[in-house]
Design an enzyme around this catalytic site. Structure first.
Site, PDB file in Angstrom:
ATOM      1  N   PHE A 124       8.654  56.323  53.941  1.00 55.33           N
ATOM      2  CA  PHE A 124       8.841  55.376  52.840  1.00 55.33           C
ATOM      3  C   PHE A 124      10.104  55.647  52.035  1.00 55.33           C
ATOM      4  CE2 PHE A 124       6.792  58.874  50.546  1.00 55.33           C
ATOM      5  CZ  PHE A 124       7.533  58.896  49.370  1.00 55.33           C
ATOM      6  N   LYS A 169       8.356  51.688  63.971  1.00 60.81           N
ATOM      7  CA  LYS A 169       7.230  51.590  63.039  1.00 60.81           C
ATOM      8  C   LYS A 169       7.678  52.209  61.721  1.00 60.81           C
ATOM      9  CE  LYS A 169       3.500  54.257  62.177  1.00 60.81           C
ATOM     10  NZ  LYS A 169       3.279  54.000  60.740  1.00 60.81           N
ATOM     11  N   GLY A 204       8.876  62.437  58.513  1.00 58.23           N
ATOM     12  CA  GLY A 204       7.657  62.474  57.703  1.00 58.23           C
ATOM     13  C   GLY A 204       7.308  63.909  57.360  1.00 58.23           C
ATOM     14  N   THR A 209       5.760  67.736  57.375  1.00 55.90           N
ATOM     15  CA  THR A 209       5.695  68.819  58.360  1.00 55.90           C
ATOM     16  C   THR A 209       4.338  68.805  59.049  1.00 55.90           C
ATOM     17  OG1 THR A 209       7.312  70.183  57.214  1.00 55.90           O
ATOM     18  CG2 THR A 209       5.695  71.339  58.564  1.00 55.90           C
ATOM     19  N   VAL A 267       2.121  66.291  59.633  1.00 62.29           N
ATOM     20  CA  VAL A 267       1.951  65.234  60.650  1.00 62.29           C
ATOM     21  C   VAL A 267       2.960  65.446  61.786  1.00 62.29           C
ATOM     22  CG1 VAL A 267       2.002  62.734  61.095  1.00 62.29           C
ATOM     23  CG2 VAL A 267       1.083  63.583  58.931  1.00 62.29           C
ATOM     24  N   GLU A 324      12.249  65.112  61.869  1.00 63.29           N
ATOM     25  CA  GLU A 324      12.902  65.279  60.554  1.00 63.29           C
ATOM     26  C   GLU A 324      11.776  65.444  59.546  1.00 63.29           C
ATOM     27  OE1 GLU A 324      16.067  65.428  59.940  1.00 63.29           O
ATOM     28  OE2 GLU A 324      17.010  64.553  61.714  1.00 63.29           O
ATOM     29  N   CYS A 330      14.190  63.875  51.066  1.00 65.86           N
ATOM     30  CA  CYS A 330      13.808  65.148  51.697  1.00 65.86           C
ATOM     31  C   CYS A 330      14.857  66.197  51.364  1.00 65.86           C
ATOM     32  CB  CYS A 330      13.532  65.030  53.181  1.00 65.86           C
ATOM     33  SG  CYS A 330      14.480  63.836  54.022  1.00 65.86           S
TER      34      CYS A 330
END
Ligand code: UN1
Length: 517
Positions: A170, A194, A250, A252, A254, A272, A306
């Protein structure tokens, strides 16, 4: 009784730019050459006011299947185009994005919550990577190595992978897709995207722009397919052998599972994941620069990059002064918290209610563990998801909270007696994305960028941890996942390497001088 429909922001004249992007009250979230959507309907919420912008009908597993099939067959056409011709298409995509820079930037701003200059900046990153990819399309170089055998040629050639998957987060709902797709497209891959479940409008609007360019050139739209959806779609992508590379941005947590699932089928992955980025301030640093840079890196994007700074490691000789000046600077920017679209806003909202809850939990845990809130720590009582940027002192460098990434504007201030001590503190966390040192001392700089220096993927000197340019390889080590996107030789991940030996003689000499007669 049917639930009454909310007032969609898209119908408010302040948000009329959304129509310029082809968005409506209800949008289809799947594109496989045609627009469809058989999954559940999700509402896109504006984090600045908690209202519904518009809604999107996501994809289900059958939509996913048709995306994979269409994009795989689109590859047969796409891979046959010469790379510079693919570059020409990407050039047109860059131009189409340029012409929609403002409305698209505004959409990023209202759907993600980042302030408008950053929303526009994000679209600009996609434009920039398109320009970069156009150049790349004429320089995807192979190699010729000397063969040890007479009459032989040893070559290295790069071929496209096929269909690749991109799962983006997001916080950068368009730029990260741009880095992956522009480069992958010139490399000769087709893409299935996605985006985050909470930023579907950015995914739909972006795909409309890209699809338009493809279709105007008589090319299959499914070169750039989209399947909005939830974890079921993500899991299907990770397990699907037809997706040759899965690029995942996303958490770490997941990302680790995604990596395992992709590896199980011997697919390639590009991860990433989380960061825990530190700025070190040596005692010879230019403190004016430090305060400005630190403010941007800690509170910019409301701490939701991030690359945002999570830890400040100050040399003990400058600790009090920098902390005092930074706290003053925070005091000045809290009046500038507000709606992401307003000109005067410097700090927008957190992205979601969930992010807000996480912030509250973390602040409570900090206090329980004896940390001191030097500044901030509170949720603002107003519509939307606003919090105060927060400075924490009094926790030890190895406290588990300090080693954990909370995706909010919370920064831990730590003290070090020397630069080597600060470097070891920088490196002791599980993550390894971005890092920065402020110093004028050439010895410190070379220590920092050397083998015993920062172990992160991004190693900065006298600039903040966030705000990387597209020309370098972007990504990090350790629990950040090891992937690299964007510039440098990141393109190689989107291709497969063929090592080719051609014998153009009449003899059959074996390598290593082996005789087998
Ligand atoms: C991210 O937060 O996922 O370096 C990417 C930066 C941006 C990209 C951040 N160019 O801050």
């Amino acid at each position: 009784m049917a639930a009454s429909k909310p007032e969609y922001l898209i119908n408010d004249s302040k948000y009329s730019f959304l129509k310029e992007l082809g968005l409506q009250e209800t949008n289809l979230g799947v594109f496989d050459g045609t627009w469809k959507g058989s999954g559940k309907v999700v509402q896109s919420i504006c984090p600045s006011n908690g209202k519904v912008i518009a809604e999107v009908k996501q994809g289900d597993v059958s939509d996913y299947e048709s995306c994979v099939q269409s994009s795989t067959s689109a590859w047969n056409v796409w891979a046959d185009l010469p790379a510079p011709k693919r570059g020409e298409i990407v050039r047109q995509i860059g131009d189409a994005l340029r012409s929609k820079l403002i409305p698209l930037g505004k959409l990023v701003s209202i759907e993600m919550g980042k302030i408008l200059p950053e929303g526009i900046g994000e679209v600009q990153e996609y434009v920039d990577i398109c320009d970069y990819a156009v150049g790349l399309s004429r320089t995807l170089a192979g190699a010729i190595y000397p063969s040890e055998r007479p009459g032989h040629v040893l070559l290295e050639k790069w071929n496209p992978l096929g269909l690749i998957g991109v799962i983006s987060a997001f916080n950068f709902p368009i730029a990260v897709y741009g880095w992956n797709s522009a480069v992958a497209m010139v490399c000769g891959d087709t893409i299935l995207w996605k985006g985050a479940e909470t930023t579907p409008l950015v995914s739909v609007a972006t795909t409309k722009i890209v699809a338009n360019v493809l279709q105007n050139n008589g090319l299959p739209g499914a070169v750039a397919a989209l399947c909005c959806g939830g974890a079921d779609i993500g899991k299907a992508m990770a397990a699907d052998k037809r997706i040759k590379l899965l690029s995942f941005t996303g958490s770490t947590h997941v990302g680790q599972q995604v990596g395992v699932d992709v590896q199980k089928r011997f697919g390639k992955h590009l991860l990433e994941l989380g960061g825990n980025n530190a700025i070190i301030v040596a005692d010879d640093a230019d403190l004016n620069m430090v305060v400005q840079a630190t403010l941007f890196a800690c509170v910019g994007t409301a701490g939701q990059r991030c690359t945002s700074t999570r830890r400040l490691i100050f040399h003990e000789n400058v600790y009090n002064e920098v902390l005092g000046r930074l706290t003053q600077a925070y005091k000045q920017v809290v009046n500038r918290i507000g709606d992401a679209l307003d000109d005067s806003t410097l700090i927008g909202p957190l992205h979601s209610k969930q992010s807000l809850e996480k912030y509250k939990e973390t602040v409570a845990e900090i206090q329980k563990q004896g940390g001191k809130i030097e500044f901030g720590g509170k949720v603002l009582e107003r519509p939307g998801y606003f919090v105060e940027p927060t400075i924490v002192t009094g926790l030890k460098h190895n406290n588990p909270l300090v080693h954990n990434e909370c995706f909010a504007p919370i920064v831990y201030v730590l003290k070090a007696e020397s630069v080597p001590e600060a470097i070891s503190c920088n490196n002791e966390v599980p993550q390894g994305l971005s890092s920065s040192i402020f110093t004028q001392n050439i010895g410190n700089i070379f220590e920092w960028i050397g083998p015993k220096g920062s172990d992160c993927g991004i190693v900065n000197v006298n600039i903040p941890t966030s705000g990387a340019e597209i020309g370098g390889a972007f990504g990090g080590e350790k629990a950040t996942g090891g992937g690299r996107e964007s510039g440098s030789d990141a393109w190689k991940q989107y291709m497969r390497r063929s090592t080719i030996t051609i014998n153009h003689s009449k003899d059959l000499p074996l390598a290593q001088g082996i005789k087998f007669e």
